[in-house]
Design a protein around this motif. Structure first.
Motif, PDB file in Angstrom:
ATOM      1  N   ASP A 119       3.361   8.214 -21.045  1.00 12.00           N
ATOM      2  CA  ASP A 119       3.568   7.074 -21.815  1.00 12.00           C
ATOM      3  C   ASP A 119       4.601   8.084 -23.143  1.00 12.00           C
ATOM      4  O   ASP A 119       5.638   7.936 -23.300  1.00 12.00           O
ATOM      5  CB  ASP A 119       2.914   5.817 -22.325  1.00 12.00           C
ATOM      6  CG  ASP A 119       3.973   5.013 -23.373  1.00 12.00           C
ATOM      7  OD1 ASP A 119       5.496   4.239 -23.054  1.00 12.00           O
ATOM      8  OD2 ASP A 119       3.874   5.380 -24.237  1.00 12.00           O
ATOM      9  N   ALA A 134       7.430  10.502 -21.481  1.00  8.48           N
ATOM     10  CA  ALA A 134       8.240   9.826 -21.025  1.00  8.48           C
ATOM     11  C   ALA A 134       9.177   9.384 -22.906  1.00  8.48           C
ATOM     12  O   ALA A 134      10.232   9.625 -22.298  1.00  8.48           O
ATOM     13  CB  ALA A 134       7.854   8.580 -20.545  1.00  8.48           C
ATOM     14  N   THR A 135       8.775   8.862 -23.700  1.00  7.76           N
ATOM     15  CA  THR A 135       9.070   8.076 -24.577  1.00  7.76           C
ATOM     16  C   THR A 135      10.184   9.972 -25.056  1.00  7.76           C
ATOM     17  O   THR A 135      10.818   9.684 -25.721  1.00  7.76           O
ATOM     18  CB  THR A 135       8.052   7.855 -25.600  1.00  7.76           C
ATOM     19  OG1 THR A 135       7.790   7.015 -25.069  1.00  7.76           O
ATOM     20  CG2 THR A 135       8.614   7.824 -26.764  1.00  7.76           C
ATOM     21  N   GLU A 139      13.056  11.133 -22.930  1.00 12.37           N
ATOM     22  CA  GLU A 139      13.749  10.024 -23.148  1.00 12.37           C
ATOM     23  C   GLU A 139      14.427  10.369 -24.252  1.00 12.37           C
ATOM     24  O   GLU A 139      15.885  10.317 -25.040  1.00 12.37           O
ATOM     25  CB  GLU A 139      13.864   8.880 -23.398  1.00 12.37           C
ATOM     26  CG  GLU A 139      13.078   8.597 -21.706  1.00 12.37           C
ATOM     27  CD  GLU A 139      12.530   7.202 -21.711  1.00 12.37           C
ATOM     28  OE1 GLU A 139      12.020   6.596 -20.970  1.00 12.37           O
ATOM     29  OE2 GLU A 139      11.973   6.195 -23.177  1.00 12.37           O
ATOM     30  N   THR A 174       1.252   3.207 -13.307  1.00 16.08           N
ATOM     31  CA  THR A 174       2.030   2.359 -13.481  1.00 16.08           C
ATOM     32  C   THR A 174       3.552   3.860 -15.037  1.00 16.08           C
ATOM     33  O   THR A 174       4.936   2.411 -14.291  1.00 16.08           O
ATOM     34  CB  THR A 174       2.107   1.116 -14.293  1.00 16.08           C
ATOM     35  OG1 THR A 174       1.618   1.282 -15.298  1.00 16.08           O
ATOM     36  CG2 THR A 174       0.814   0.280 -13.014  1.00 16.08           C
ATOM     37  N   GLY A 175       3.071   4.213 -15.613  1.00 13.72           N
ATOM     38  CA  GLY A 175       4.232   4.331 -16.822  1.00 13.72           C
ATOM     39  C   GLY A 175       4.777   5.877 -15.354  1.00 13.72           C
ATOM     40  O   GLY A 175       5.592   6.542 -15.781  1.00 13.72           O
ATOM     41  N   PRO A 215       6.139   5.780 -12.361  1.00 20.42           N
ATOM     42  CA  PRO A 215       7.831   6.340 -12.760  1.00 20.42           C
ATOM     43  C   PRO A 215       8.692   6.521 -13.839  1.00 20.42           C
ATOM     44  O   PRO A 215       9.941   7.292 -13.559  1.00 20.42           O
ATOM     45  CB  PRO A 215       8.007   4.614 -11.870  1.00 20.42           C
ATOM     46  CG  PRO A 215       6.891   4.806 -11.107  1.00 20.42           C
ATOM     47  CD  PRO A 215       5.615   5.279 -11.625  1.00 20.42           C
ATOM     48  N   ARG A 216       8.427   5.932 -14.556  1.00 19.55           N
ATOM     49  CA  ARG A 216       9.281   5.855 -16.274  1.00 19.55           C
ATOM     50  C   ARG A 216       9.283   7.769 -16.117  1.00 19.55           C
ATOM     51  O   ARG A 216      10.421   8.066 -16.970  1.00 19.55           O
ATOM     52  CB  ARG A 216       8.153   5.464 -16.687  1.00 19.55           C
ATOM     53  CG  ARG A 216      10.088   5.790 -18.361  1.00 19.55           C
ATOM     54  CD  ARG A 216       8.702   4.467 -19.186  1.00 19.55           C
ATOM     55  NE  ARG A 216       9.445   4.834 -20.953  1.00 19.55           N
ATOM     56  CZ  ARG A 216       8.434   5.147 -21.831  1.00 19.55           C
ATOM     57  NH1 ARG A 216       7.302   4.679 -21.949  1.00 19.55           N
ATOM     58  NH2 ARG A 216       9.236   5.647 -22.631  1.00 19.55           N
ATOM     59  N   LEU A 217       8.380   7.942 -16.392  1.00 20.78           N
ATOM     60  CA  LEU A 217       8.059   9.458 -16.363  1.00 20.78           C
ATOM     61  C   LEU A 217       8.826  10.544 -15.481  1.00 20.78           C
ATOM     62  O   LEU A 217       9.360  11.405 -15.807  1.00 20.78           O
ATOM     63  CB  LEU A 217       6.332   9.719 -16.279  1.00 20.78           C
ATOM     64  CG  LEU A 217       6.587  11.530 -17.086  1.00 20.78           C
ATOM     65  CD1 LEU A 217       7.533  12.233 -17.984  1.00 20.78           C
ATOM     66  CD2 LEU A 217       5.207  11.954 -17.065  1.00 20.78           C
ATOM     67  N   THR A 220      11.579   9.505 -14.326  1.00 15.49           N
ATOM     68  CA  THR A 220      13.594   9.281 -14.506  1.00 15.49           C
ATOM     69  C   THR A 220      13.102   9.951 -15.695  1.00 15.49           C
ATOM     70  O   THR A 220      14.773  10.699 -15.418  1.00 15.49           O
ATOM     71  CB  THR A 220      13.373   7.538 -14.649  1.00 15.49           C
ATOM     72  OG1 THR A 220      13.077   6.945 -13.624  1.00 15.49           O
ATOM     73  CG2 THR A 220      14.742   7.567 -14.895  1.00 15.49           C
ATOM     74  N   ALA A 221      12.522  10.114 -16.235  1.00 11.52           N
ATOM     75  CA  ALA A 221      12.870  10.488 -17.726  1.00 11.52           C
ATOM     76  C   ALA A 221      13.210  12.416 -17.467  1.00 11.52           C
ATOM     77  O   ALA A 221      13.848  12.724 -17.997  1.00 11.52           O
ATOM     78  CB  ALA A 221      12.294  10.255 -18.959  1.00 11.52           C
TER      79      ALA A 221
END
Length: 310
Positions: free
Chosen positions: A35, A38-39, A42, A297-298, A300-302, A304-305
């Motif tokens: 997380d 990813a943050t 982003e 679950t996090g 995919p967000r990473l 994408t980032a």
């Protein structure tokens, strides 16, 4: 973007609730790190990310210079190959079992994880920062460790995101103005000199006995640097009174502490490390297995980032 990886996963471990079920490997450090990454990506949109690693959390050359260096963090009765005296860092079992998962996950995604035998992540960060400066590339160091403030250099575009207060979302962005306003020193070199004089109890560095932060800043304002102060002491031009006596009684502490406080800037990292973002996942099968088995679950967000394809 250079990540002080252990600093981040320790923060995640203590700050993120563990929602693993009975019989499952804890995963809060892993999910928290994912997380955070990813943050960070982003928010700052770096051209590349490197996970810098502690191959040796308590290098022998630092312990030989200052035996108290990180001594309070040694796990009693521990044995760890490669660590001074066979000592391992005291780490909760629920965290230690997650570190191999983090290693596998970074490799599966393709994020470079860089360490070097006999050195800390700080030294890897110092070396990669120096290489980036030589290449004309700006750097953002992400850490909860003030030691890395010594790398701050406005002209070279080197800043530190300090996560100890506010995390990766609200942490202080440390530049030369921050160092002047907060500590009264000029740039990263000034902060390193301050750390030499003041010491750091959290790392077992005593500093010059009787000299705190305010006195250290006053000395640096008067002499300009620790090197200039040492020259004055050698020439018999020490400050008068009790302060002069404290400095005289410190003996060779400043010389011994210098390689402990200063991060290495030229360790022999193998091959060029440009910190670029991979164009695709390095090992899709391994990544899918890790995501499923640890319920990450996090991820995919990473991905994408980072802008990389699964």
């Amino acid at each position: 973007m250079l990540l002080d990886t252990a600093s981040l996963y320790f923060r995640a471990f203590y700050g993120v609730p563990d929602r693993s079920g009975p019989g499952e490997t804890p995963r809060n450090a892993v999910t928290g790190l994912v997380d955070m990454m990813a943050t960070l990506v982003e928010t700052h949109r770096p051209s590349g990310v490197v996970a810098c690693w502690d191959d040796d959390w308590r290098p022998a050359f630092r312990v030989e210079a200052i035996p108290t260096y990180k001594a309070h963090r040694v796990a009693e009765g521990s044995v760890h190959e490669g660590a001074p005296g066979g000592a391992a860092e005291e780490v909760p079992e629920a965290l230690s079992v997650q570190v191999p998962v983090i290693v596998e996950l970074l490799a599966a995604i393709g994020v470079p994880r860089i360490g070097h035998a006999g050195f800390e992540a700080d030294d890897v960060i110092g070396t990669l920062t120096t290489r980036a400066i030589q290449a004309g590339r700006p750097v953002l160091v992400v850490t909860g460790d003030r030691d890395l403030f010594q790398l701050v250099d406005d002209a070279a575009g080197v800043r530190v995101l300090y996560t100890a207060r506010g995390g990766v979302r609200g942490g202080d962005v440390v530049d030369e103005r921050f160092l002047r306003d907060t500590y009264g020193v000029d740039g990263g070199a000034g902060y390193a000199d301050l750390a030499l004089l003041r010491g750091d109890p959290s790392d077992g560095l005593p500093g010059v006995k009787g000299i705190g932060e305010k006195t250290a800043v006053r000395l640096l304002e008067q002499y300009g640097s620790v090197a200039a102060l040492q020259e004055a002491l050698a020439a018999g031009e020490a400050p008068a009174g009790a302060l002069g006596r404290k400095l005289a009684e410190s003996g060779d502490y400043l010389d011994r502490a210098r390689p402990v406080v200063l991060v290495a800037r030229d360790i022999p990292l193998e091959g060029p490390v440009d910190g670029g973002v991979p164009e695709h996942v390095a090992d899709p099968a391994a990544l899918a297995r890790l995501v499923e088995s640890h319920r990450l679950t996090g991820v995919p967000r990473l991905l994408t980032a980072l802008g990389i394809r699964p």
